[in-house]
Design a protein around this motif. Sequence first.
Motif, PDB file in Angstrom:
ATOM      1  N   THR A  87      -3.517  -7.799  -9.341  1.00 37.03           N
ATOM      2  CA  THR A  87      -2.287  -8.093  -8.584  1.00 37.03           C
ATOM      3  C   THR A  87      -2.653  -7.717  -7.001  1.00 37.03           C
ATOM      4  OG1 THR A  87      -0.804  -8.207 -10.286  1.00 37.03           O
ATOM      5  CG2 THR A  87       0.045  -8.224  -8.146  1.00 37.03           C
ATOM      6  N   VAL A  88      -2.431  -8.470  -5.974  1.00 37.97           N
ATOM      7  CA  VAL A  88      -2.638  -8.153  -4.576  1.00 37.97           C
ATOM      8  C   VAL A  88      -1.306  -7.286  -4.295  1.00 37.97           C
ATOM      9  CG1 VAL A  88      -2.964  -9.050  -2.345  1.00 37.97           C
ATOM     10  CG2 VAL A  88      -4.071 -10.017  -4.125  1.00 37.97           C
ATOM     11  N   LEU A  89      -1.497  -6.182  -3.887  1.00 35.45           N
ATOM     12  CA  LEU A  89      -0.311  -5.471  -3.068  1.00 35.45           C
ATOM     13  C   LEU A  89      -0.309  -5.614  -1.683  1.00 35.45           C
ATOM     14  CD1 LEU A  89      -0.859  -2.245  -5.398  1.00 35.45           C
ATOM     15  CD2 LEU A  89       0.657  -4.618  -5.976  1.00 35.45           C
ATOM     16  N   VAL A  90       0.811  -6.192  -0.962  1.00 34.52           N
ATOM     17  CA  VAL A  90       1.002  -6.104   0.287  1.00 34.52           C
ATOM     18  C   VAL A  90       2.032  -5.059   0.782  1.00 34.52           C
ATOM     19  CG1 VAL A  90       1.723  -7.649   2.335  1.00 34.52           C
ATOM     20  CG2 VAL A  90       0.972  -8.557   0.140  1.00 34.52           C
ATOM     21  N   MET A  91       1.424  -3.788   1.246  1.00 35.86           N
ATOM     22  CA  MET A  91       2.013  -2.677   1.557  1.00 35.86           C
ATOM     23  C   MET A  91       2.839  -2.480   3.007  1.00 35.86           C
ATOM     24  SD  MET A  91      -0.396   0.020  -0.580  1.00 35.86           S
ATOM     25  CE  MET A  91      -1.781  -0.791  -0.197  1.00 35.86           C
ATOM     26  N   MET A  92       4.002  -2.307   2.880  1.00 37.53           N
ATOM     27  CA  MET A  92       4.804  -2.481   4.346  1.00 37.53           C
ATOM     28  C   MET A  92       5.681  -1.538   4.414  1.00 37.53           C
ATOM     29  SD  MET A  92       4.611  -6.573   5.052  1.00 37.53           S
ATOM     30  CE  MET A  92       5.014  -5.917   6.830  1.00 37.53           C
ATOM     31  N   ARG A  93       6.245  -1.208   5.646  1.00 37.05           N
ATOM     32  CA  ARG A  93       7.548  -0.795   5.877  1.00 37.05           C
ATOM     33  C   ARG A  93       8.578  -1.965   5.947  1.00 37.05           C
ATOM     34  NH1 ARG A  93       7.145   2.412  11.543  1.00 37.05           N
ATOM     35  NH2 ARG A  93       9.287   3.415  10.747  1.00 37.05           N
ATOM     36  N   LEU A 118       2.224   7.655  -2.628  1.00 40.79           N
ATOM     37  CA  LEU A 118       2.842   7.248  -4.126  1.00 40.79           C
ATOM     38  C   LEU A 118       1.684   6.508  -4.997  1.00 40.79           C
ATOM     39  CD1 LEU A 118       6.114   5.686  -2.635  1.00 40.79           C
ATOM     40  CD2 LEU A 118       5.743   7.435  -4.042  1.00 40.79           C
ATOM     41  N   HIS A 119       0.513   6.286  -4.252  1.00 39.08           N
ATOM     42  CA  HIS A 119      -0.672   5.644  -4.931  1.00 39.08           C
ATOM     43  C   HIS A 119      -0.447   4.519  -5.716  1.00 39.08           C
ATOM     44  CE1 HIS A 119      -1.026  10.521  -5.408  1.00 39.08           C
ATOM     45  NE2 HIS A 119      -1.714  10.199  -3.878  1.00 39.08           N
ATOM     46  N   PHE A 120       0.005   3.560  -5.133  1.00 40.35           N
ATOM     47  CA  PHE A 120       0.063   2.145  -5.877  1.00 40.35           C
ATOM     48  C   PHE A 120      -1.251   1.512  -6.164  1.00 40.35           C
ATOM     49  CE2 PHE A 120       4.600   2.403  -4.520  1.00 40.35           C
ATOM     50  CZ  PHE A 120       5.275   1.508  -5.311  1.00 40.35           C
ATOM     51  N   PRO A 121      -2.122   1.526  -5.067  1.00 50.21           N
ATOM     52  CA  PRO A 121      -3.509   1.051  -5.521  1.00 50.21           C
ATOM     53  C   PRO A 121      -4.109   1.940  -6.737  1.00 50.21           C
ATOM     54  CG  PRO A 121      -3.214   0.919  -3.232  1.00 50.21           C
ATOM     55  CD  PRO A 121      -2.063   2.031  -3.644  1.00 50.21           C
ATOM     56  N   GLN A 122      -4.174   3.055  -6.783  1.00 48.69           N
ATOM     57  CA  GLN A 122      -4.885   3.843  -7.784  1.00 48.69           C
ATOM     58  C   GLN A 122      -4.170   3.678  -8.946  1.00 48.69           C
ATOM     59  OE1 GLN A 122      -3.561   4.626  -4.629  1.00 48.69           O
ATOM     60  NE2 GLN A 122      -4.904   6.062  -3.655  1.00 48.69           N
ATOM     61  N   GLU A 179       1.379   3.931   5.198  1.00 47.60           N
ATOM     62  CA  GLU A 179       0.255   4.612   4.585  1.00 47.60           C
ATOM     63  C   GLU A 179       0.720   5.355   3.301  1.00 47.60           C
ATOM     64  OE1 GLU A 179       1.079   4.641   7.598  1.00 47.60           O
ATOM     65  OE2 GLU A 179      -0.610   4.268   9.123  1.00 47.60           O
ATOM     66  N   ALA A 180       2.025   5.845   3.336  1.00 48.79           N
ATOM     67  CA  ALA A 180       2.590   6.723   2.377  1.00 48.79           C
ATOM     68  C   ALA A 180       2.259   5.736   0.941  1.00 48.79           C
ATOM     69  CB  ALA A 180       3.777   7.288   2.506  1.00 48.79           C
ATOM     70  N   ASN A 208       4.953  15.813   5.547  1.00 50.07           N
ATOM     71  CA  ASN A 208       3.579  15.325   4.915  1.00 50.07           C
ATOM     72  C   ASN A 208       3.509  15.091   3.272  1.00 50.07           C
ATOM     73  OD1 ASN A 208       2.539  16.231   7.142  1.00 50.07           O
ATOM     74  ND2 ASN A 208       1.218  17.974   6.649  1.00 50.07           N
ATOM     75  N   SER A 209       4.731  15.743   2.836  1.00 51.03           N
ATOM     76  CA  SER A 209       4.938  15.343   1.271  1.00 51.03           C
ATOM     77  C   SER A 209       5.475  14.081   1.162  1.00 51.03           C
ATOM     78  CB  SER A 209       5.648  16.395   0.761  1.00 51.03           C
ATOM     79  OG  SER A 209       4.909  17.678   0.598  1.00 51.03           O
ATOM     80  N   PHE A 210       6.409  13.687   1.920  1.00 53.72           N
ATOM     81  CA  PHE A 210       7.225  12.537   1.518  1.00 53.72           C
ATOM     82  C   PHE A 210       7.101  11.308   2.745  1.00 53.72           C
ATOM     83  CE2 PHE A 210       9.642  15.996  -0.236  1.00 53.72           C
ATOM     84  CZ  PHE A 210       9.431  15.816  -1.480  1.00 53.72           C
ATOM     85  N   GLY A 211       6.253  11.560   3.692  1.00 55.31           N
ATOM     86  CA  GLY A 211       5.907  10.711   4.478  1.00 55.31           C
ATOM     87  C   GLY A 211       7.196   9.950   5.239  1.00 55.31           C
TER      88      GLY A 211
END
Length: 371
Positions: free
Chosen positions: A189-195, A171-175, A165-166, A62-65
């Motif tokens: 800046t648009v952030l495209v978050m992916m694995r 890691l709170h990139f958008p925040q 989702e992590a 849960n902490s590290f995803g």
Amino acid sequence: MGLTSKKVLLLAVLLAVALFVLTIWLWPRLSKGNWRAVLGRVGLLLATQLSLFASIGLFANNSFGFYASWADLFGQEQQPGVVTNYESGPDGTKLKMLGTERVSVPGGSRAEVGGRIDKVLVRGAKSKITSPAFVYLPPQYFQPKYAKKKFPASVVLTGYPGTAEALYKKLHFPQTQHDLLREKKMQPTVLVMMRPTVAPPRDTECVDIPNGPQTETFFTKDLRANLSEHYRIGEKAKSWGIIGDSTGGYCALKMTMRHPNDFSTAVALSGAYKAPIDPTTGDLFGGSKKLERENDLMWRQKHLPAPPVSLLVTSSKHGEENYKDTLRFIEQTKSPSRISSIILDSGGHNFNTWRREIPAALEWLGGRLSV
């Protein structure tokens, strides 16, 4: 209940406590030397320790995803991977909208205040890979003042196995970008978050594998083209960066160094400089020593011309295995490449360390992108 559910974690902790209390209570009754008493003691100790390990494992996950679901944990990933016949979205683009999420910031229910996270499926026409992505659109994207403006973008990659989702839940990139925007330390800046794992469960290390998944083509060609077509994002390399942790950090450096016409800027948080070969990767290079060398970043620095890109690498003096390699990478960087670093005194290969580095890294990244 899902693997990352707080209810599952709470039940595991309560079970561990109950078994511990039960062990203390029954131990005097099981003190006899007969085989039933011995088996009872062994059973209680085994059950108690297994419940403790389960609680610790669930808390760490849960902490590290590390894993997003039970299927992910047991190697039965259900998210779409390699698809060759996916239908495009109803609007004719190569993206399919799956939903939206609000950003957990004050006023985040309004897109013009908190921005918005779109969950989409990206279909790669060249790579034949389809993968989900979470696209964070900053507040300015929805404000009338910026209605005709294009924005720079950055791909944000997890490590392996990781969950996309992590990137915004842990890691709170958008925040973090929202805070930097408020402090006027970063441009929208648009952030495209992916694995980076777009062909699960295989760890492809962002390589175009001979006779296998064309992961590098997906990120450098398909993803950029599809996102720029669907959103107001600049098409040129100067508008695109990549930031990633661990495996994602290696991918960021590698793809930017190999494709300077697609990405201009890269940030590697605790990144490696060479792809591993292990049971999770399989044979990445199809026996080709040439392809293997070209994906070795230290070899590239020594034997190939330096690309005109900006690179940021991070490590810590105590706690990171890549510290010496990071110093070597910095020393070997040649012009016209530009190199920067964040070196902590101490910090492990984990979310807590990366959360300490992300604000400065995003500020640095945002200052080098343009449209």
